[in-house]
Every structure is written in C-alpha cells, then in structure tokens.
Design an enzyme around this catalytic site. Structure first.
Site, mmCIF file in Angstrom:
data_model
loop_
_atom_site.group_PDB
_atom_site.id
_atom_site.type_symbol
_atom_site.label_atom_id
_atom_site.label_comp_id
_atom_site.label_asym_id
_atom_site.label_seq_id
_atom_site.Cartn_x
_atom_site.Cartn_y
_atom_site.Cartn_z
ATOM 1 N N ILE A 82 80.716 65.323 66.338
ATOM 2 C CA ILE A 82 80.034 66.901 66.236
ATOM 3 C C ILE A 82 78.808 66.899 67.320
ATOM 4 C CG2 ILE A 82 79.402 68.626 65.016
ATOM 5 C CD1 ILE A 82 82.271 67.833 64.614
ATOM 6 N N ASN B 136 68.805 61.845 57.719
ATOM 7 C CA ASN B 136 69.698 61.308 58.302
ATOM 8 C C ASN B 136 69.264 60.263 59.571
ATOM 9 O OD1 ASN B 136 72.020 60.354 59.923
ATOM 10 N ND2 ASN B 136 72.612 62.663 60.253
ATOM 11 N N CYS C 170 73.045 58.868 62.218
ATOM 12 C CA CYS C 170 74.046 59.567 62.753
ATOM 13 C C CYS C 170 74.389 58.568 63.980
ATOM 14 C CB CYS C 170 73.765 60.922 63.155
ATOM 15 S SG CYS C 170 75.125 61.661 64.209
ATOM 16 N N ILE D 132 77.597 55.696 52.617
ATOM 17 C CA ILE D 132 77.308 55.296 53.971
ATOM 18 C C ILE D 132 77.590 56.603 54.854
ATOM 19 C CG2 ILE D 132 77.990 52.824 53.699
ATOM 20 C CD1 ILE D 132 80.510 53.575 54.893
ATOM 21 N N THR E 27 78.731 57.315 58.928
ATOM 22 C CA THR E 27 80.019 56.546 59.465
ATOM 23 C C THR E 27 80.022 55.580 60.272
ATOM 24 O OG1 THR E 27 79.520 58.218 61.384
ATOM 25 C CG2 THR E 27 81.127 59.351 59.669
ATOM 26 N N GLY F 250 86.430 58.748 55.801
ATOM 27 C CA GLY F 250 87.755 58.651 55.335
ATOM 28 C C GLY F 250 88.093 57.584 54.561
ATOM 29 N N GLY G 97 84.947 57.729 52.027
ATOM 30 C CA GLY G 97 86.496 57.691 51.653
ATOM 31 C C GLY G 97 86.913 58.116 50.357
HETATM 32 C C1 LIG Z 1 82.829 66.062 60.577
HETATM 33 C C2 LIG Z 1 81.755 65.360 60.158
HETATM 34 C C3 LIG Z 1 80.509 65.676 60.159
HETATM 35 C C4 LIG Z 1 79.279 64.913 59.667
HETATM 36 N N1 LIG Z 1 77.855 65.470 59.976
HETATM 37 C C5 LIG Z 1 76.833 64.713 59.208
HETATM 38 C C6 LIG Z 1 75.680 65.116 59.211
HETATM 39 O O1 LIG Z 1 75.605 66.274 60.001
HETATM 40 N N2 LIG Z 1 74.808 64.374 58.700
HETATM 41 C C7 LIG Z 1 74.929 63.252 57.868
HETATM 42 O O2 LIG Z 1 74.198 62.506 57.459
HETATM 43 N N3 LIG Z 1 76.304 62.795 57.814
HETATM 44 C C8 LIG Z 1 77.112 63.636 58.603
HETATM 45 N N4 LIG Z 1 78.497 63.040 58.207
HETATM 46 C C9 LIG Z 1 78.747 61.950 57.495
HETATM 47 C C10 LIG Z 1 79.335 62.355 56.095
HETATM 48 O O3 LIG Z 1 78.232 63.122 55.412
HETATM 49 C C11 LIG Z 1 79.681 61.010 55.368
HETATM 50 O O4 LIG Z 1 78.473 60.390 55.105
HETATM 51 C C12 LIG Z 1 80.576 60.032 55.878
HETATM 52 O O5 LIG Z 1 81.589 60.932 56.453
HETATM 53 C C13 LIG Z 1 81.300 59.248 54.892
HETATM 54 O O6 LIG Z 1 82.052 59.798 53.889
HETATM 55 P P1 LIG Z 1 83.609 60.380 54.007
HETATM 56 O O7 LIG Z 1 84.471 59.196 54.308
HETATM 57 O O8 LIG Z 1 83.701 60.750 52.491
HETATM 58 O O9 LIG Z 1 83.780 61.563 54.907
HETATM 59 C C14 LIG Z 1 79.499 63.882 58.968
HETATM 60 C C15 LIG Z 1 80.905 63.313 58.512
HETATM 61 C C16 LIG Z 1 82.166 64.208 59.230
HETATM 62 C C17 LIG Z 1 83.369 63.551 59.023
#
Ligand SMILES: Cc1cc2nc3c(=O)[nH]c(=O)nc-3n(C[C@H](O)[C@H](O)[C@H](O)COP(=O)(O)O)c2cc1C
Ligand SMILES: Cc1cc2nc3c(=O)[nH]c(=O)nc-3n(C[C@H](O)[C@H](O)[C@H](O)COP(=O)(O)OP(=O)(O)OC[C@H]3O[C@@H](n4cnc5c(N)ncnc54)[C@H](O)[C@@H]3O)c2cc1C
Ligand SMILES: Cc1cc2nc3c(=O)[nH]c(=O)nc-3n(C[C@H](O)[C@H](O)[C@H](O)COP(=O)(O)OP(=O)(O)OC[C@H]3O[C@@H](n4cnc5c(N)ncnc54)[C@H](O)[C@@H]3O)c2cc1C
Ligand SMILES: Cc1cc2nc3c(=O)[nH]c(=O)nc-3n(C[C@H](O)[C@H](O)[C@H](O)COP(=O)(O)O)c2cc1C
Ligand code: FES
Ligand code: FES
Lengths: 255, 321, 321, 255
Positions: free
Chosen positions: B77, B132, B135, B196, B198, B222, B249
């Site tokens: 994004i 953050n 990123c 964490i 990503t 995920g 995830g």
């Molecule tokens: C589409 C998307 C946008 C994200 N945007 C941000 C963000 O703006 N700031 C941030 O700290 N993390 C962001 N993340 C990371 C998530 O907050 C999270 O740390 C990460 O996806 C791991 O968790 P999950 O596996 O449950 O998605 C984003 C993740 C996704 C998938």
C-alpha cells in the site's frame, strides 16, 4: 444499506461455456439489499489457502426466493474450487458491497465484454424488461451464451466479435459511435476490459452522453479498509471497492 | 456499563491502556474501524488501531498493491493516508462516538516528523500512539528505523518527548536479532512493543515476467507468517519487561491464545479482518471458552505460560493418545 | 546417452557443475535420493543434494521434530546423520550407480571441522559440496556462521582450501541484510550460492501450553515462505556474479520458473518432495511447456528476466483482460 | 515391494461413530502390494493448506476389487476434509509404506486401543478367519463398534473399558496377564496409545512371549527421507516410517 457476512447455501450451478459457470446461492439478507452494480466477496473454502475472499459482481437477484446469482470465469485457485461446490454446500459471503449504477437514465445503453456482462445483466433486470439495449463484444462465438441470458431482458442486442464469427467483426467500438449518434441514449453503462471501458468512456464524452464505468482492481478487503484498490480519481483518492466499483467516467483519473 | 464486558474476564491493562478484551486490530487492516460497524460492535473490540497516519496526506504506491500468496498475502500500500489533519477533523470525531480505546499508528520520514505527528495527535480521544518503524513499503524512513537499534531508539525518544499518551513501538521481523531492537526501544522509553510487522517478500508473474506488485516488493502477512511471529514474540518476551502486543497471522481465538502463551499480553488481528470482518469481536468468545476449559479466571493468567521460565504452568490436558 | 535429456533444453552449467535439468533437491528433504527411486528416475533430476553430513554421526534433536503450519512446516531434525564415514562407505557407492551429479551438504561446529568434512568428501562421485552455514536447529555453529559475514567467509575459505570440488554456500534468510552475506561468501571464494534455508519459527500447543517441537524452535519451509525466498533471490541476484540455486516453497514448475525469473540459475525442491515424491522429475516437463509457450530454446534464457535491469525481456503474454 | 503415488478413487465411506469413519478407495497397485502393518500417506486436497500428506494404517484390502480400507478419527484439519469427500472424488495416495507384521505366529493375540485397532483389523484378516484372538480396550461403549468389525474375523474378543460400560472395567492390562498365562499365545501384536504399548510389551517380555508393536510418530515424508520420525532403537537409530512402523518390542529404545 447494510452489509452482512452470510453463510449462503448453494442452490445450484450450471455451465455456461467451457470456462464460465453460473451459480445461485440462498442468502436472503443480501438478496434483499443488493442493487445492480454491487458485488459480493466470497470465501470458497475454510482452508487458509486460498486465504482471501474473491469478489464477484451480483448478476441477478430473486428477492422472492432469497437468492442471488453470480457468473464467474474459472481462472485460478479459488474459482476452480468454486466450480466444484455442490448444491447444499455453504459459502461464506460478505455483501452487498460498493455502490450501484445510477438508475435515472431514460434510454440506457449497456456496453460490456467478458465477465463485465455479469453485473450488467442485473442492471438490465433493474431497468425492467425491454428497457435497455445492450452492445456486447467478445472474442468469438464461444462467448455468446451471453445473448441467451440477455434475450428476455434487453430490447436490442448488438454484437461484435474479434474474429467476426458472429455479429460485426471488431470490438464494440466498431458499432458504438453510430449507436451513440442514432440511438438517442441518455446514458451508457460500461463494464469490461480496461481498454474497452476507456474507449467507450471517451466516445461518450465526445458525444456528450453520460457514461458510467465499473472498475476492477485487485481487492483484499472489499470494505474500504485495506487500500489495495485505492487509485487516483479526479481531484481526490478513490477506493474502487467502497466509492465504486461504479463511477462516472469523468471521476476516473487512473484506469 | 453497569456490568463489565465479559464479566471483566478478558480485561487487560497494557502499560496503563485499559482494554475490555486483549484483541486490537493490526494497523492498516481495519481502516479506521468505522468500515466494520456493520459486522461487529466496535465497543467489544479491545482497542481500535487505525491505519498508519503521517503529518501530510500520502498517496502510497502505484500499480497493483496486494496479491495473495500461499496462506498469506503481500501488500505494498505504501502508507497511503489522508494525513493527521484530516484524521483529527473527520475521523476521530466519529470514532469518539464509540466507547473504545483508539491507538493511532504513526510514521514519518525523520525522527522530528515522527515527533510532530505524535504532538499533533496528543489530543482527547487518542489513547495511544503506535510507532511504525517497520514498514517495508516506504523508502525513506520505514525499514531503516526498524533495523538499526539506535535509529529506532531515536524515533521512540522523539515521540515520547512529544506526547503524553502511551507509546507502542512496532517492530519489524526483517532483522537478524529482534531482541536487540526490542531492548533498544524499551531503553528509549517505549511503554509497549507491538510485533510483528510484515515480512518482506515478492511475487513474480511468470507469464508477464515481471513482479506482480507495483512496488516490486511488499509485506507478507497472514497465517503463513504465524510461526515466525510466535517465535519472535517468544524471544522478545524473555528479554524485555514492557508488555507485548502480538500479531502475525492470527485467524481465530486459538491462534490468539498461542501468542499469549508465548508471552504477548494482548494481540492484534490483521489480515483476518479481510477474511472474517467480525473476527476481532468473535475471538473474545473463543477466549472465554478457553478460560473455562483451563479453569482460569482472567485471560492475563495465561500470558507467557509456554515460556521456558513459564511461571506456574497449568495442568496438561489433552495428553497424546 | 546418445541424445541429451530433453534435447538439452533444460541443461544448465552452474559454475562448472553440469546438470541435465536445473532442478536439484533441498538437502534434508530428499534423504540420499535412494529413498525416491520408486517414484522417479534419479537420472532425470538435475542433481541430488543429500542430507547434511558431518564428520561424526549425529543423533539430532529429541522430541517431536516436525509439525505442519499454514502452507508450511516446521522442522527441528537437528542435522541427524550417520556421519561422513558411513556416507562414503555405504551411501555413495549406491548413488554412484546412477548417472546423476551428487551434491553433499556439509556442516561442522568450527571452520576447521567444515574443512575436515570437505576434505573427506573430496572423492570421486561427489560433484560439489554445499556448506550449510544456516541451519537454525543446532546451537553451536549453524546459525551464527549464517548471520555474521566474517564467520561465513571463514567457513567458505576453510572448505575451499580442502576440496577441489565446486563449493556452494547456503544462506540463511534470518538476517537483516542478506546481500552482505552473499557478497561475503562470494569474496571468500564460493562458486555458487544456494538460498534459502529455513526461517526460524515455532508453534505452541495451546492445550499443553508448551512448544510443540522438542527443540522449541524449528525451521519453517514450504510454500508459506516462497514470497520471502523469491524476494531474497531477487536481491542477491542483483548483487553477486556467481550463480544462485534458488529454493523455498517450490511446489511445481511455475514456482521454479518464478525463482529463475528472479535470478536463480537452478532451483531446489524441498518440502515438496514429501508431498509429491516425483516432483523433482515432474517439474522438468512443466519447464519444457513454459519454454515452448515463450518461444525459448534453453531454460537459461529466462534467468533473471524479471530483474530491474532484466536483460532482454520477452514479449508480454497474457495481458490483463 | 514397490511404492507408488496413486490417484485413488473414493468408493465410499461410512460412519462408525461420532468421530470415526471408514473409507474405501480404489487403488489396485497399492491393494496388490500392501501387507498387514503397512500404512499409506494421503493428500486430502490440492490446496497448500493442509500441506502434508497424512499417514493412515491400512485396515483392510480387497485385492479382487482393487480397494483398500482406512479407518480414521476426525481430529484436525485434514481429517475433517477427508470426512467430506464423496464417492468418485480422487485422493492422492502414496504407499504401501513401511514394514508389516511378522506373520509366523501360530497362536497370535492382538491387543489394541483406539485407532490402533485399524491396522490390527488387516492383521486379523491376514491370519485368516478364526485364527486370532483380540483384546481391545476403549474409553466407553461408544468405541465398541470395533467388536462388530472383528466379529467375523477373530475367534475370541476380549473387551475392557475405562468406565466399565462394557466388558471388564479397566485397561487391557486388567486382562492381559491372565490371557498370557492361560492362552498359549506365541506372539502378541499391539497397536494403540504409547502407555498401552509399553505396558503390554513389558508384560510380554516378562511372560516370555514375543511381542510386536506398531509405533506412531509425527511423519512428514513417510519415506525415510526427512528424519522427522527418527528415534533411538536399541544400539541404532531407527526411522519409524521406514524401519517400522512395526518393531519387535525389544528393538524400541525410545517410545
Ligand atoms: C494491507 C495492509 C496494510 C498495512 N498497513 C500497516 C500500517 O499502515 N502500519 C503498520 O504499522 N502496519 C501495517 N500493516 C501490518 C499489520 O498491521 C500487521 O502488523 C501485519 O499484517 C501482521 O499481522 P497479520 O498477519 O495478522 O496481518 C499492514 C498490513 C496489511 C496486510
Ligand atoms: C469488483 C469486482 C467484481 C468482479 N466480478 C466478477 C464476476 O462477476 N465474475 C468473474 O468471473 N470475475 C469477477 N471478478 C474477478 C474475480 O474476482 C477474479 O477472477 C477471482 O478473484 C479469481 O480468483 P482465483 O483464485 O480463481 O484466481 P487467482 O489465481 O487468484 O487470480 C487470477 C486472476 O484474477 C485476479 N484476481 C484474483 N483475486 C482478485 C481479487 N481479490 N480482486 C481482484 N482481482 C483478483 C488476479 O489478479 C489474477 O489476474 C471481479 C473482480 C472485482 C474486483
Ligand atoms: C504410521 C501411522 C499410522 C496412522 N494410522 C492411523 C489410522 O489408521 N487411523 C487414524 O485415524 N489415524 C492414524 N494415524 C494418525 C493420523 O495420521 C493423524 O490423526 C492425522 O494425521 C491427523 O491429521 P489432521 O490434519 O486431521 O489433524 P492435525 O490437526 O494435523 O493433528 C491432529 C493430531 O494428529 C497428529 N498428526 C498430525 N499429522 C500427523 C502426521 N503426519 N504423522 C503423525 N501424526 C500426525 C498431530 O500431532 C496432532 O496430535 C496414523 C499415524 C501414523 C504415523
Ligand atoms: C525436514 C527438513 C530437513 C532439512 N535438512 C537440511 C539440512 O540437513 N541441510 C540444509 O542445508 N538444509 C536443510 N533443510 C532446508 C532445505 O534444504 C531447504 O533449504 C528449505 O526447506 C527450503 O526449501 P523448501 O521450502 O522447498 O522446503 C531441511 C528442510 C527440511 C524441511
Ligand atoms: S479492497 Fe480493501 S480498500 Fe478496497
Ligand atoms: S517421516 Fe520422514 S523419515 Fe520418517
């Protein structure tokens, strides 16, 4: 207009051509709410792979029976699984999503190609029997099961195929300018491949006919939350899933 | 509220932030929360963590921004957001109508900019800021702050100096030794750690012979990354004294519990919001069932039980048959 | 062989190692190759990379050694192996009956020990040694050699000094900057790089409230990690001049091609051998179909096409509809 | 004895109790080769999650019809999916794997609990009608559908349940010592939970009766390649999938 997660029972599905199927599912909450142009987001199985829901346009609704229809192309992992579900299976469906078409046209022309013809089918239904004309473009006769689906809904059906195997040879642009000039249409609704939509939108703008387009972008959430589908609109950022998928042609800054 | 939500059994206190359940939302995966009100009761979510917000609006990356991968997804994004001004004027007033803590995820290009956003957001209605520094999708800032301990510490100090709110530092998994990073942000004054963010990844369209994503690489999230995330939480929980908000995830209550057993005091659901938009509320019910099954009164009792020094471990159920 | 396998269209030369197809096997996932002869023709595999071998036999870790995760698996075998002596006496003679290159994966606890194994294996029938400096499952050695550039270089030098065979350095993904590691092993004389080894992860049994694996943490492999692996190959391919053997989650020909487009000159299938024991041969057929579809004569032509400086890219097929 | 990957057509499955099902699949190559004690490794769907094959003992074979039978407990992701497959679906099966039981016993006693009774069923069939006795232990009457399966195969069926709801109250150890003393058995074959197998093996060693056990370890490959299932045997390392799953009790160094 509220959205739900529904566990929808599959009523049945049938083959339209070698790669396209039509599926009916029972989901009264969504059937009640959905308007032409909206879509739903479908989880085809409980596994973590495929993980995300898949967006499909609503191709028809039967409020009395509480069902909605989707028409889909079998293309990848999720749609292959979807093609195998049986009557009685449950699918998790989120919807209805996005905004529908403007329904104020007096003499609407629908223009579609490929799976873009799915949401337009619901639109033709929405305008009522005999109140729409449809111009459809396809690669070859193989795709023309669509004419059967539109037969009872639209008044005039105009056809083009790339290979000339049915209808006029060429793209929809082979017929559109003339239709715009002589058809007296006050609004064109287009859904299909991007090059088609862009060409149609430009022709409409030139001809001074209003035009709505239905965009497709890769979507992760369908809810306006993830910004996967965000793009540039004229003067502002737009989210295809939430602010669209239907836009006035002049709102679109980036195809 | 006459009666505490869930009889208070899921209530947690994360460095002063009181949450009715330990479940918050991964920034960027829950929009501003308001997108989900058709599916769940926002007040039954522990806290709403909103999309990454910067001083000025940002348009993010061009081209395709997301793609599915096996049991996961990549996104690039690029931190698109309407900016802090817009957030304060339009979004926060809407969020304030709900009785739920709000965590604002922030980012900047320099420590000063992080400080400036934090200061701007030091207002009523914001309960915590999450920094953050991890990123993978923006070139300046972003990942470098997340991989160099001193850079991370500097950002944390800049934010702490500019806000009275609770400060959470969000760590990147893309490092050799996350413990060093965790200790650096703890020493710099972070009140909590979230982890964490990503994992950096990419996908190539083999027919077009080009990367699928507009930004070439993206962040993997995920269920695919859960084993890595749980491992990192497990390591950091043994090294720091501030609470951890675990994520990566989580798809259901069982996954959330896994993180808590590994040492997380709270959790966030991210990608799962896209799949099951009511999940942030639903998980609470699964947690209650787990507490009953294990004769525990409050969810905090299970935090860190699986760690080596694992405080009182509960009796072993479910012996292998 | 009167006629080259697959008309030579899949033949590759990796720093002098001639393979009939670019497909080898991930060490530890294909045993010694002999376990798979019921399912495929070993001579139709590009090379057989055998289980990590050490000077002395090793028993590996106790307790549960593997567990499935979403689209992946964790393992903590801990490099159990019968030792180099046994390998030379009992296994190699069997393998020599097949006309297929043999790559022996080696590990030791010190650079000297790595050198000693390499020397022992510098015999007829062994075509290359792959240095495992990246195993997350052994405490001494293993991961530290894989995360500290100078330590990795030292191991490579020790091995190079003790063998005339082609030397492959296998990199760990558990680092902040893999490019630094890749350049270090290149400078130390490695003839090729293989990547990636597993990502460090864990899983907790929430009913027993204990880690599932006997060794607590394990290595994550399988399709879940593929986006990370492809990204790392994509980065390293832009930074080094020696060939890369790419691996991590390859399940089919399309996945293998993804790695080659990202810059790998050959690939290895790992976890997929457990799921589809004939996969190392099967992939060749998918590659031929791909070459036909893209009007390419030899598989080497597609190496690196998706890189930014992507040599002549082929016309774009399959335009988005 | 060669192993194959077979695409096996599901012939049918039926419910044995609330968590147990019996499935028959058509796979002549494996049916031809399999001997009692061997297992197969099944991929329940094409998705990457669940990823790995799942091992199941061969519970019976019909060489004439080319089918094999498996009996499984619905416990996790893969077995839930397996429980939903329909007749006509295809499963990918690798097998037969491992080594079977020693068939030289003159008077065999089978001892089993839980799903351990599945491979023993094939063993009872292997020894021929009326040539085996079986001692089975279960939690409660719910598990005693097993007696129906053994009825036509074994001569004497001895039963114990933890709750005493049928048969003798207690574990199999409540009956075993006496059976060993008075039954004249020359070999005991045991498959079930580890504590049961260990107790039975010890009792046999003491009584001087030969004993084979069928071990279960988490398996990733089933082929002897990954070492997930390796453990300590007496004086050497053993792989349960390849050197076993059947071992002489005295070969086992680590349960
Ligand atoms: C589409 C998307 C946008 C994200 N945007 C941000 C963000 O703006 N700031 C941030 O700290 N993390 C962001 N993340 C990371 C998530 O907050 C999270 O740390 C990460 O996806 C791991 O968790 P999950 O596996 O449950 O998605 C984003 C993740 C996704 C998938
Ligand atoms: C608003 C909207 C409405 C749609 N309506 C229809 C319809 O009525 N009928 C129909 O057949 N198709 C429709 N699509 C496209 C449909 O979503 C994809 O074909 C489907 O997701 C493919 O899934 P798969 O797993 O089979 O293929 P995959 O292997 O995942 O992908 C195949 C192709 O589909 C695209 N795609 C995959 N997932 C998505 C996603 N989440 N969003 C957008 N594109 C994706 C990929 O980029 C790829 O090019 C619509 C898409 C959108 C965004
Ligand atoms: C040689 C052998 C023969 C077996 N025979 C039978 C049988 O005839 N009938 C039967 O019901 N079960 C049998 N099992 C057990 C069966 O393999 C597991 O129940 C099944 O794999 C569970 O898969 P799942 O996805 O449903 O559950 P999961 O959610 O994956 O796991 C549930 C439980 O099963 C265990 N398990 C999962 N995968 C494996 C694996 N690959 N190897 C070993 N254990 C695993 C896990 O440790 C966990 O405790 C056998 C196991 C082995 C090793
Ligand atoms: C069970 C198992 C054992 C492994 N043993 C070794 C080993 O001995 N030496 C080594 O260098 N890599 C070892 N690996 C790593 C693989 O060779 C490979 O690098 C990794 O699994 C990624 O590829 P994949 O996702 O295709 O499995 C092992 C992996 C698995 C799953
Ligand atoms: S798909 Fe998530 S915002 Fe549109
Ligand atoms: S399961 Fe792989 S060696 Fe036994």
């Amino acid at each position: 207009m509220s959205k739900t997660i529904a566990s929808a029972k599959v009523i049945g599905q049938r083959v339209l051509n070698s790669t396209t199927k039509l599926i009916n599912v029972y989901t009264p909450e969504i059937a009640d709410e959905a308007v032409p142009g909206q879509f739903v987001n479908v989880k085809v199985c409980k596994n973590t792979a495929p993980l995300l829901r898949r967006p499909f346009g609503v191709a028809g609704v039967n409020k009395a029976e509480g069902t909605i229809t989707m028409i889909y192309r079998i293309i990848g992992e999720a749609t292959h699984i979807l093609a195998d579900v049986c009557s009685g299976d449950e699918l998790s469906i989120v919807g209805p999503l996005g905004h529908g078409f403007d329904m104020s046209a007096k003499k609407p022309l629908l223009v579609g190609g490929g799976l873009g013809l799915a949401p337009l089918l619901f639109l033709a239904e929405g305008f009522g029997e005999g109140n729409t004309d449809i111009l459809m473009g396809g690669r070859s006769a193989e795709e023309l099961f669509w004419t059967k689906l539109y037969e009872s809904l639209s008044k005039n059906i105009y056809l083009t195929t790339d290979d000339g195997s049915v209808g006029t040879k060429g793209t929809v642009m082979a017929l559109l300018p003339q239709l715009l000039k002589e058809g007296g249409y006050d609004c064109v609704y287009v859904c299909g491949p991007v090059p088609m939509m862009r060409a149609v939108a430009n022709a409409c703008l030139e001809a001074g006919v209003k035009c709505q387009v239905s965009l497709e972008k890769y979507m992760a959430c369908g809810l306006g939350a993830c910004l996967s589908c965000a793009c540039e609109g004229i003067g502002k950022r737009i989210k295809v899933c939430k602010d669209g998928p239907v836009f006035w042609a002049e709102e679109v800054g980036e195809w | 509220m006459v009666k505490a939500l869930y009889d208070g059994r899921l209530a947690v206190d994360i460095a002063g932030l009181k949450m009715a359940t330990p479940v918050t939302t991964g920034s960027g995966t829950f929009g501003f929360g308001l997108e989900f009100t058709d599916f769940l009761d926002l007040e039954k979510v522990g806290a709403v963590t909103v999309k990454g917000t910067s001083l000025e609006p940002a348009a993010g990356n061009k081209g395709q921004r997301a793609v599915e991968t096996p049991s996961g997804m990549l996104n690039c994004i690029g931190l698109e957001n309407p900016g802090s001004e817009y957030f304060l004027e339009h979004t926060l007033p809407e969020l304030k109508k709900y009785n739920v803590p709000v965590i604002v995820n922030i980012y900047g290009h320099t420590p000063e900019e992080y400080g400036a956003v934090a200061k701007k957001l030091d207002v009523d209605g914001v309960d915590a800021v999450e920094i953050n520094i991890s990123c993978p999708n923006v070139k300046e800032g972003g990942i470098v702050f997340g991989t160099v301990p001193e850079a991370a510490a500097e950002v944390v100090r800049a934010v702490k100096a500019n806000t009275g709110k609770m400060v959470i530092a969000k760590l990147s998994p893309n490092v050799t030794d996350i413990v060093v990073m965790a200790k650096a942000v703890e020493a710099a004054g972070a009140d909590a750690i979230s982890m964490i963010n990503t994992l950096l990844g990419t996908k190539i369209d083999i027919e077009r012979q080009r990367p699928v994503l507009g930004n070439v690489t993206g962040g993997l999230s995920g269920p695919a990354v859960r084993p890595v995330a749980v491992r990192l939480v497990y390591q950091v929980a043994q090294a720091v004294h501030i609470p951890i908000i675990g994520m990566g995830g989580i798809m259901c209550a069982e996954d959330a519990i896994e993180f808590m057993l590994a040492g997380a005091s709270a959790v966030a659901v991210g990608t799962a919001n896209f799949v099951q938009p009511d999940i942030a509320e639903t998980i609470a019910h699964g947690m209650l069932a787990y507490l009953d099954r294990h004769n525990a009164q409050n969810i905090s009792e299970i935090v860190g039980l699986a760690l080596p020094n694992g405080k009182a471990s509960m009796p072993l159920f479910n012996d292998a048959v």
